[in-house]
Design a protein around this motif. Structure first.
Motif, PDB file in Angstrom:
ATOM      1  N   GLY A   1       7.282  -5.036  -6.753  1.00  0.00           N
ATOM      2  CA  GLY A   1       6.760  -4.854  -5.786  1.00  0.00           C
ATOM      3  C   GLY A   1       5.524  -5.882  -5.512  1.00  0.00           C
ATOM      4  N   ASP A   2       4.931  -6.282  -6.708  1.00  0.00           N
ATOM      5  CA  ASP A   2       3.696  -7.185  -6.568  1.00  0.00           C
ATOM      6  C   ASP A   2       3.865  -8.646  -5.833  1.00  0.00           C
ATOM      7  OD1 ASP A   2       1.826  -5.606  -7.435  1.00  0.00           O
ATOM      8  OD2 ASP A   2       1.532  -6.628  -9.693  1.00  0.00           O
ATOM      9  N   ALA A   3       5.239  -8.982  -6.280  1.00  0.00           N
ATOM     10  CA  ALA A   3       5.684 -10.241  -5.646  1.00  0.00           C
ATOM     11  C   ALA A   3       5.566 -10.159  -3.934  1.00  0.00           C
ATOM     12  CB  ALA A   3       6.956 -10.892  -6.048  1.00  0.00           C
ATOM     13  N   ARG A   4       6.119  -9.016  -3.507  1.00  0.00           N
ATOM     14  CA  ARG A   4       6.338  -8.895  -2.124  1.00  0.00           C
ATOM     15  C   ARG A   4       4.872  -8.753  -1.453  1.00  0.00           C
ATOM     16  NH1 ARG A   4       9.197  -9.770   2.779  1.00  0.00           N
ATOM     17  NH2 ARG A   4       7.674  -9.166   4.216  1.00  0.00           N
TER      18      ARG A   4
ATOM     19  N   ASP B   1      -7.017  -8.341  -7.407  1.00  0.00           N
ATOM     20  CA  ASP B   1      -5.854  -7.513  -7.171  1.00  0.00           C
ATOM     21  C   ASP B   1      -5.043  -8.506  -6.160  1.00  0.00           C
ATOM     22  OD1 ASP B   1      -5.342  -5.210  -8.558  1.00  0.00           O
ATOM     23  OD2 ASP B   1      -6.586  -4.109  -7.319  1.00  0.00           O
ATOM     24  N   ARG B   2      -5.620  -9.045  -5.273  1.00  0.00           N
ATOM     25  CA  ARG B   2      -5.172 -10.050  -4.361  1.00  0.00           C
ATOM     26  C   ARG B   2      -4.673 -11.224  -5.168  1.00  0.00           C
ATOM     27  NH1 ARG B   2      -9.629  -9.124  -0.922  1.00  0.00           N
ATOM     28  NH2 ARG B   2     -10.507 -11.218  -1.405  1.00  0.00           N
ATOM     29  N   ALA B   3      -5.359 -11.671  -6.248  1.00  0.00           N
ATOM     30  CA  ALA B   3      -4.966 -12.902  -6.862  1.00  0.00           C
ATOM     31  C   ALA B   3      -3.982 -12.418  -7.869  1.00  0.00           C
ATOM     32  CB  ALA B   3      -6.146 -13.466  -7.714  1.00  0.00           C
ATOM     33  N   ALA B   4      -3.969 -11.408  -8.472  1.00  0.00           N
ATOM     34  CA  ALA B   4      -2.659 -10.983  -9.376  1.00  0.00           C
ATOM     35  C   ALA B   4      -1.361 -10.856  -8.695  1.00  0.00           C
ATOM     36  CB  ALA B   4      -3.098  -9.645  -9.955  1.00  0.00           C
ATOM     37  N   ALA B   5      -1.490 -10.293  -7.161  1.00  0.00           N
ATOM     38  CA  ALA B   5      -0.152 -10.202  -6.236  1.00  0.00           C
ATOM     39  C   ALA B   5       0.327 -11.469  -6.153  1.00  0.00           C
ATOM     40  CB  ALA B   5      -0.445  -9.262  -5.158  1.00  0.00           C
TER      41      ALA B   5
ATOM     42  N   LEU C   1       9.240   4.587 -10.283  1.00  0.00           N
ATOM     43  CA  LEU C   1       9.261   3.290  -9.958  1.00  0.00           C
ATOM     44  C   LEU C   1       8.054   2.406 -10.563  1.00  0.00           C
ATOM     45  CD1 LEU C   1      11.116   2.397  -6.764  1.00  0.00           C
ATOM     46  CD2 LEU C   1      12.191   2.331  -8.968  1.00  0.00           C
ATOM     47  N   PRO C   2       8.070   1.530 -11.697  1.00  0.00           N
ATOM     48  CA  PRO C   2       6.820   1.276 -12.212  1.00  0.00           C
ATOM     49  C   PRO C   2       6.106   0.199 -11.201  1.00  0.00           C
ATOM     50  CG  PRO C   2       8.962  -0.140 -13.095  1.00  0.00           C
ATOM     51  CD  PRO C   2       9.358   1.027 -12.493  1.00  0.00           C
ATOM     52  N   HIS C   3       4.696   0.539 -11.013  1.00  0.00           N
ATOM     53  CA  HIS C   3       4.106  -0.596 -10.390  1.00  0.00           C
ATOM     54  C   HIS C   3       2.794  -0.738 -10.527  1.00  0.00           C
ATOM     55  CE1 HIS C   3       2.486   2.918  -8.065  1.00  0.00           C
ATOM     56  NE2 HIS C   3       3.586   3.551  -8.324  1.00  0.00           N
ATOM     57  N   ALA C   4       2.111  -1.850 -10.034  1.00  0.00           N
ATOM     58  CA  ALA C   4       0.580  -1.810 -10.389  1.00  0.00           C
ATOM     59  C   ALA C   4      -0.015  -0.902  -9.663  1.00  0.00           C
ATOM     60  CB  ALA C   4       0.232  -3.357 -10.265  1.00  0.00           C
ATOM     61  N   PRO C   5      -1.294  -0.374 -10.149  1.00  0.00           N
ATOM     62  CA  PRO C   5      -1.999   0.636  -9.184  1.00  0.00           C
ATOM     63  C   PRO C   5      -2.368   0.071  -7.928  1.00  0.00           C
ATOM     64  CG  PRO C   5      -2.856   0.482 -11.485  1.00  0.00           C
ATOM     65  CD  PRO C   5      -1.867  -0.459 -11.367  1.00  0.00           C
TER      66      PRO C   5
ATOM     67  N   PRO D   1       0.425   1.917   2.576  1.00  0.00           N
ATOM     68  CA  PRO D   1       0.936   3.104   2.981  1.00  0.00           C
ATOM     69  C   PRO D   1       2.301   3.266   2.215  1.00  0.00           C
ATOM     70  CG  PRO D   1       0.625   1.597   4.845  1.00  0.00           C
ATOM     71  CD  PRO D   1       0.116   0.753   3.587  1.00  0.00           C
ATOM     72  N   ARG D   2       2.469   4.314   1.690  1.00  0.00           N
ATOM     73  CA  ARG D   2       3.741   4.662   0.941  1.00  0.00           C
ATOM     74  C   ARG D   2       4.816   4.218   1.522  1.00  0.00           C
ATOM     75  NH1 ARG D   2       6.635   8.099  -2.759  1.00  0.00           N
ATOM     76  NH2 ARG D   2       8.365   9.123  -1.992  1.00  0.00           N
ATOM     77  N   GLU D   3       5.144   3.953   2.684  1.00  0.00           N
ATOM     78  CA  GLU D   3       6.495   3.432   3.012  1.00  0.00           C
ATOM     79  C   GLU D   3       6.418   1.736   2.569  1.00  0.00           C
ATOM     80  OE1 GLU D   3       8.479   3.654   7.142  1.00  0.00           O
ATOM     81  OE2 GLU D   3       8.339   5.698   6.459  1.00  0.00           O
ATOM     82  N   ALA D   4       5.431   1.279   3.010  1.00  0.00           N
ATOM     83  CA  ALA D   4       5.225  -0.101   2.746  1.00  0.00           C
ATOM     84  C   ALA D   4       5.343  -0.537   1.246  1.00  0.00           C
ATOM     85  CB  ALA D   4       4.000  -0.626   3.164  1.00  0.00           C
ATOM     86  N   ALA D   5       4.718   0.264   0.301  1.00  0.00           N
ATOM     87  CA  ALA D   5       4.644   0.303  -1.091  1.00  0.00           C
ATOM     88  C   ALA D   5       6.085   0.465  -1.621  1.00  0.00           C
ATOM     89  CB  ALA D   5       3.877   1.214  -1.647  1.00  0.00           C
ATOM     90  N   LEU D   6       6.818   1.412  -1.065  1.00  0.00           N
ATOM     91  CA  LEU D   6       8.336   1.636  -1.400  1.00  0.00           C
ATOM     92  C   LEU D   6       9.185   0.540  -1.038  1.00  0.00           C
ATOM     93  CD1 LEU D   6       9.199   5.322  -0.498  1.00  0.00           C
ATOM     94  CD2 LEU D   6       9.247   4.283  -2.904  1.00  0.00           C
ATOM     95  N   ALA D   7       9.039  -0.177   0.190  1.00  0.00           N
ATOM     96  CA  ALA D   7       9.648  -1.226   0.699  1.00  0.00           C
ATOM     97  C   ALA D   7       9.485  -2.462  -0.345  1.00  0.00           C
ATOM     98  CB  ALA D   7       9.523  -1.613   2.024  1.00  0.00           C
ATOM     99  N   CYS D   8       8.263  -2.766  -0.678  1.00  0.00           N
ATOM    100  CA  CYS D   8       7.763  -3.657  -1.610  1.00  0.00           C
ATOM    101  C   CYS D   8       8.666  -3.641  -2.939  1.00  0.00           C
ATOM    102  CB  CYS D   8       6.415  -3.788  -2.055  1.00  0.00           C
ATOM    103  SG  CYS D   8       5.271  -4.641  -0.520  1.00  0.00           S
ATOM    104  N   MET D   9       8.608  -2.442  -3.447  1.00  0.00           N
ATOM    105  CA  MET D   9       9.287  -2.043  -4.694  1.00  0.00           C
ATOM    106  C   MET D   9      10.794  -2.207  -4.614  1.00  0.00           C
ATOM    107  SD  MET D   9       7.053   0.714  -6.647  1.00  0.00           S
ATOM    108  CE  MET D   9       6.951   2.035  -5.138  1.00  0.00           C
ATOM    109  N   LEU D  10      11.485  -1.684  -3.438  1.00  0.00           N
ATOM    110  CA  LEU D  10      12.776  -1.497  -3.422  1.00  0.00           C
ATOM    111  C   LEU D  10      13.739  -2.608  -2.797  1.00  0.00           C
ATOM    112  CD1 LEU D  10      13.113   2.309  -2.200  1.00  0.00           C
ATOM    113  CD2 LEU D  10      13.709   1.429  -4.600  1.00  0.00           C
ATOM    114  N   ALA D  11      12.726  -3.230  -2.116  1.00  0.00           N
ATOM    115  CA  ALA D  11      13.406  -4.312  -1.139  1.00  0.00           C
ATOM    116  C   ALA D  11      12.739  -5.789  -1.105  1.00  0.00           C
ATOM    117  CB  ALA D  11      14.043  -3.822   0.239  1.00  0.00           C
TER     118      ALA D  11
END
Lengths: 348, 348
Positions: free
Chosen positions: A171-174, A192-196, A249-253, A259-269
């Motif tokens: 999800g970090d790339a998205r 965090d912005r730079a890492a993403a 799903l492993p993700h950076a803190p 929002p949970r839905e946006a975070a899930l979207a980043c990780m899943l798609a």
């Protein structure tokens, strides 16, 4: 009488200039490549190996923003191809580069070339040929890797009850892309912005992991389009279903700031993760867990996120998607339709 | 959930659909390729062979006219790459295709695909992988050929006093381009106009000739940018000069309908001929002449056009250009400067 772009091509062929253009050079495992300057490069894979070949095309405005930092672009263009080799467990050996450029800007070219060569050197991967032309900024790389015959990690080898694993975080790339497009900036600090953004622009191909998974994983692929779509390919090719625990799903803190839905979207798609997704039998859990400790893997996180199941009895349209479950096995109704658009934007 | 362009990629992978995606298939000379559907294709060259690899990128508006007939484009995209294999004496085996398309037009795609597959089938050359994306129309192919170890035709093997030969006729492709751009039409009848445009749009890669030249030619390359520039590469790589008789240059009678200077420009710097230029010792003249009679070469014309000479003592800028002479050895002052622009337009 060489044209401008012929000169660029020569400039890009650093290894060859350094090594002399006609010598036969010998890689560490007897992979050989004859130097450039002829109509073709000549390559001889080591005896007992198979040559793994993959090709990717990156178009400005589609796969990267037109103003992308050229060093990062050089890195990423090679990285996404090395990621395909990693997914098969192949050892990178060589690549070709076809490059269309709107103009010949020496500063841009030097930075692009530095980014590409730095990653190539890290993996002992040589530029053996290419083509350079004027045109809308487009890159097409073809990479060559070696793999002991019969040991390639395929997509079709997963078995029922195998664990599903992913490397690194998702999800970090998205998130990085969203940041570049002006979203979420107020929710994250500068680090965090730079890492993403770095996750988006400088992905790390998991070559050492792919190599280590030979003989351990039953199936593998790399996550370029997002977990839902990519795991779907593995399911289809293996003729199985899959259950995935979103909470695992492993993700950076930093992703929790969304929002949970946006975070899930980043990780899943979200896509562009370039982590490996692989399956292995439950009996191999300790073996897999121990891989992280190998020096070559430098503590790379490996996370179990679900289980391969019997082929799905859902309607055909849903069969290539994992079923999402909670820790108790209860089926979660994630708003998957929302991911379609997301995904359609990125899979081509 | 496959995107439009993922569907295109699947559509293009005809061989694999036909043969099943997971079987290992075996070529005529033990070259093997595992089917597609994984992150990489897997290839195993036959023992004792080298793999010849070449990559070319074609950009709309630069390498072909935007309204080019898609069947012809499919043919030509593969043909120019096979021509590189021919120049090395390699046997075509496989290729990958990266394709950026502004939109998914099924009629265009079907014709493009037909043109590409017809030529591929003729040479037993399989599409083993690729990438398809939305973007400005751009094609990048990478071809793979096999060649017995050590027998590749190189650019650096020419010797002093070697004859210089070319196959086929020169200049028709450039004449064809001129015709498409509205020039010369009033000087030619319809059959000649069609033949010249066909030379541009459907070049024939000289694969059988390249194979036949193994062990006969001392050096070879294919003529993609025009004789002056391409022979210049062979001169530079072999460290020699060259004398060429313009009056000996093989051409179709229709070229005589142009002013002499324009006809010479088409033959010497027109580009897109995809004939082979090669060198061989005078003692091999009968052997070379006899090649045309082989069934595989179907009467292909082979013409001696000059001689390799000692390295040039002209100023460095001129050294990579042949000296033009008449039948008596008198040096001709062709207006080469006029070709610079011509050439610069086409070499990138």
């Amino acid at each position: 009488m060489a044209g401008e772009f012929e000169l660029i091509a020569r400039y890009l062929m650093r290894d060859e200039r350094r090594e002399g253009s006609q010598r036969e050079t010998r890689g560490s495992d007897a992979f050989t490549a004859l130097g450039q300057g002829d109509d073709c490069a000549l390559v001889v894979p080591a005896p007992g190996t198979q040559l793994a070949i993959s090709t990717d095309m990156l178009v400005s405005g589609r796969h990267f923003l037109p103003d992308t930092d050229p060093y990062g672009l050089g890195h990423k263009a090679l990285a996404v191809n090395l990621s395909d080799l990693a997914a098969m467990g192949a050892e990178p050996r060589a690549f070709t580069l076809a490059l269309a450029l709107p103009n010949a800007d020496p500063t841009w070219l030097a930075a692009f070339s530095d980014g590409m060569y730095a990653l190539a050197a890290e993996h002992g991967c040589r530029l053996i040929g290419g083509d350079t032309t004027r045109g809308p900024l487009t890159l097409s790389l073809t990479v060559f890797g070696e793999i002991p015959a019969g040991q390639a990690l395929r997509r079709d080898g997963a078995r029922e009850d195998d664990d599903i694993w992913v490397s690194g975080v998702l999800g970090d790339a998205r998130l990085g892309l969203d940041l570049l497009l002006g979203k979420w900036a107020d929710r994250l600090d500068e680090a965090d912005r730079a890492a993403a953004v770095a996750a988006l622009e400088r992905p790390t191909p998991r070559v050492a992991l792919g190599r280590a998974l030979r003989g351990v994983a039953t199936a593998a692929l790399d996550l370029s389009d997002g977990l839902v779509g990519d795991l779907g390919h593995l399911m289809t090719r293996s003729g199985l279903g899959a259950r995935v625990l979103p909470d695992a799903l492993p993700h950076a803190p930093r992703l929790a700031a969304l929002p949970r839905e946006a975070a899930l979207a980043c990780m899943l798609a979200g896509g562009d993760d370039y982590e490996l997704c692989f399956t292995a039998p439950p009996a191999a859990r300790d073996t897999v867990a121990a891989l992280s400790a190998r020096p070559a893997l430098a503590g790379l996180r490996l996370t179990r996120i679900g289980t391969m199941t019997r082929p799905d009895d859902r309607p055909e349209a849903d069969r290539a998607r994992p079923t999402f479950v909670d820790a108790n096995g209860g089926i979660l109704d994630l708003p998957l339709r929302g991911f379609d658009h997301f995904d359609a934007e990125r899979t081509d």
